[in-house]
Write an enzyme that holds these catalytic residues in place. Sequence first.
Site, PDB file in Angstrom:
ATOM      1  N   ALA A  12       0.869  -1.169   0.000  1.00 46.45           N
ATOM      2  CA  ALA A  12       0.000   0.000   0.000  1.00 46.45           C
ATOM      3  C   ALA A  12       0.915   1.230   0.000  1.00 46.45           C
ATOM      4  CB  ALA A  12      -0.911  -0.017   1.215  1.00 46.45           C
ATOM      5  N   SER A 129       5.353   6.587  12.500  1.00 45.20           N
ATOM      6  CA  SER A 129       4.460   7.741  12.398  1.00 45.20           C
ATOM      7  C   SER A 129       5.010   8.756  11.416  1.00 45.20           C
ATOM      8  CB  SER A 129       4.285   8.400  13.767  1.00 45.20           C
ATOM      9  OG  SER A 129       3.447   9.538  13.657  1.00 45.20           O
ATOM     10  N   LYS A 183       3.680   4.065  20.324  1.00 46.21           N
ATOM     11  CA  LYS A 183       2.974   4.593  19.148  1.00 46.21           C
ATOM     12  C   LYS A 183       1.490   4.780  19.446  1.00 46.21           C
ATOM     13  CE  LYS A 183       2.258   5.638  14.752  1.00 46.21           C
ATOM     14  NZ  LYS A 183       0.894   5.308  14.429  1.00 46.21           N
ATOM     15  N   HIS A 186       1.197   7.892  21.423  1.00 47.44           N
ATOM     16  CA  HIS A 186       1.418   8.969  20.454  1.00 47.44           C
ATOM     17  C   HIS A 186       0.113   9.294  19.735  1.00 47.44           C
ATOM     18  CE1 HIS A 186       1.848  10.035  16.186  1.00 47.44           C
ATOM     19  NE2 HIS A 186       2.924  10.719  16.507  1.00 47.44           N
ATOM     20  N   ASN A 187      -0.586   8.271  19.269  1.00 46.84           N
ATOM     21  CA  ASN A 187      -1.832   8.506  18.548  1.00 46.84           C
ATOM     22  C   ASN A 187      -2.906   9.096  19.458  1.00 46.84           C
ATOM     23  OD1 ASN A 187      -0.404   7.273  16.500  1.00 46.84           O
ATOM     24  ND2 ASN A 187      -2.102   5.993  15.846  1.00 46.84           N
ATOM     25  N   GLU A 190      -2.165  12.613  19.728  1.00 46.54           N
ATOM     26  CA  GLU A 190      -2.565  13.198  18.439  1.00 46.54           C
ATOM     27  C   GLU A 190      -4.060  13.517  18.431  1.00 46.54           C
ATOM     28  OE1 GLU A 190      -3.203  11.216  14.113  1.00 46.54           O
ATOM     29  OE2 GLU A 190      -1.204  10.938  14.980  1.00 46.54           O
ATOM     30  N   LYS A 260      -9.478   5.187  13.556  1.00 53.63           N
ATOM     31  CA  LYS A 260      -9.041   3.827  13.239  1.00 53.63           C
ATOM     32  C   LYS A 260      -8.926   2.930  14.465  1.00 53.63           C
ATOM     33  CE  LYS A 260      -6.646   4.948   8.931  1.00 53.63           C
ATOM     34  NZ  LYS A 260      -5.358   4.906   8.188  1.00 53.63           N
ATOM     35  N   ARG A 287     -15.035  12.625  18.946  1.00 56.33           N
ATOM     36  CA  ARG A 287     -15.142  11.976  17.635  1.00 56.33           C
ATOM     37  C   ARG A 287     -16.372  11.070  17.581  1.00 56.33           C
ATOM     38  NH1 ARG A 287      -9.393  10.551  14.732  1.00 56.33           N
ATOM     39  NH2 ARG A 287      -8.185  12.302  15.540  1.00 56.33           N
ATOM     40  N   HIS A 452     -17.227  -0.095  52.676  1.00 52.65           N
ATOM     41  CA  HIS A 452     -15.928  -0.174  52.000  1.00 52.65           C
ATOM     42  C   HIS A 452     -14.789   0.410  52.829  1.00 52.65           C
ATOM     43  CE1 HIS A 452     -17.549  -1.794  48.313  1.00 52.65           C
ATOM     44  NE2 HIS A 452     -18.446  -0.820  48.248  1.00 52.65           N
TER      45      HIS A 452
END
Length: 474
Positions: A12, A129, A183, A186-187, A190, A260, A287, A452
């Site tokens: 690709a 990246s 990575k 990182h995204n 981003e 993604k 998003r 608790h």
Amino acid sequence: MSKSDFGLIGLAVMGQNLVLNVESRGFRVSVYNRTTSVTDAFLAGEAAGKNIEGHAELKDFVDSLATPRKIQIMVKAGKPVDAVIESLLPLIDKGDLIIDGGNSLFTDTQRRSEYLEEKGILFIGAGVSGGEEGALKGPAIMPGGPLDSWKIIEPIFTAISAKVNDDPCCRHMGAGGAGHYVKMVHNGIEYGDMQLICEAYNLFKAAGFTAEEQAAIFDEWNRGDLESYLIQITSKIFTITDDATGKPLVEVIMDRAGQKGTGRWTVLSATELGSVISTINAAVEARILSSGKEDRLEAAPHLEGPTTFSMSLSKDELKQKVHDALFASKIISYAQGMNMLRAADAEYGWGLNMGDIASVWRGGCIIRAQFLNNIKEAYERAPDLKNLMLDDYFKGVLNASQSSWREVVALAISNGIPVPAFSASLGYYDSYRQERLPANLLQAQRDYFGAHTYERLDKPKGEFFHTEWPEVIE
């Protein structure tokens, strides 16, 4: 005929550009793609006349490589990666190296690394990246895996990576899935960066700034402390006019964001680690909300809010205050991301180096920015820095910006303009600086309904108490 130095599977655009990059640095490359016509087209086009050879059969491709073979896979994450690995195993030898250069989930990388180690095959999971342009001209590369595996590919990866002052934007991140984890974060950062910029744009638009004015603002910011790839491309986006309508192109693009999955992975991992990444989380949720365009269209006529924009600031004053809010929020996003990396390192024992990570991100990648030099320097001064906000440089920026930051968030809220990432960043800042949070009431509630227990301010840490609370009468 001499053997190739490097092999790549998956042609690709990213794969093709990486191959061209590797060849341009003086290496001979072999390529293979499951669809042979793609290989043929590449060899006849961009690769024509270059030191690149293509193969229609996987065995021929493997046989063309010098040992130890270095084979990078650039296919869709998930099952396709496993399928390529299985197809290679009968053809390669112990000591050969497989590199997964896609956006794989780090747990898959760790599983593959352990699986291949048992078979004597070396493995690297490398986050790459920079997009298509970075792949061709020099990406940021985040390799993870055994140090011996890294040493085999180091000469090629350092040669093809982006450079900042001749310093390669490629360092060994650590063992196992460390590279793909870095990575992934990182995204996530981003996502945060992009959402913060979008919120600044939305405020400016509501305040009556034209696309031309916004282009000038972002161009100016790109020459200052906000200099970054994302700010740069944003300034250029506002200069493009749509031929069909004559409007700024950005205003005819559908407001439905895609993703993604790496941002969602980041949020899920942070939740498992108990790490706070509220800015990134707000960006991921923004998003998701944007994707529900039809629901928003249905709700808009029914849910009330301000209908006109009102402010007492001049445009120049608003520009400066939004600049400060954006810079402060950006610092928070990176601080949260770096803290998440520290938490993951404590959990998985990778040996991550925060300064190295900041160094790698300075060039080639999507989040490259001038202030990553400041992050690198902060961790060089204090490798065990608990939070980036406490470094003298970043503390100074936050303290100087916090007043404008509050004004921007308040202005947005009073005018009904959503700024989830600005707000989440400010909320994190304010929570982190508090000596006392209202979690004492929360602990009382937990003890009330679930016994608790709680700790007391006047008793040693780790000593727990329970109260017999009055019964609730229904």
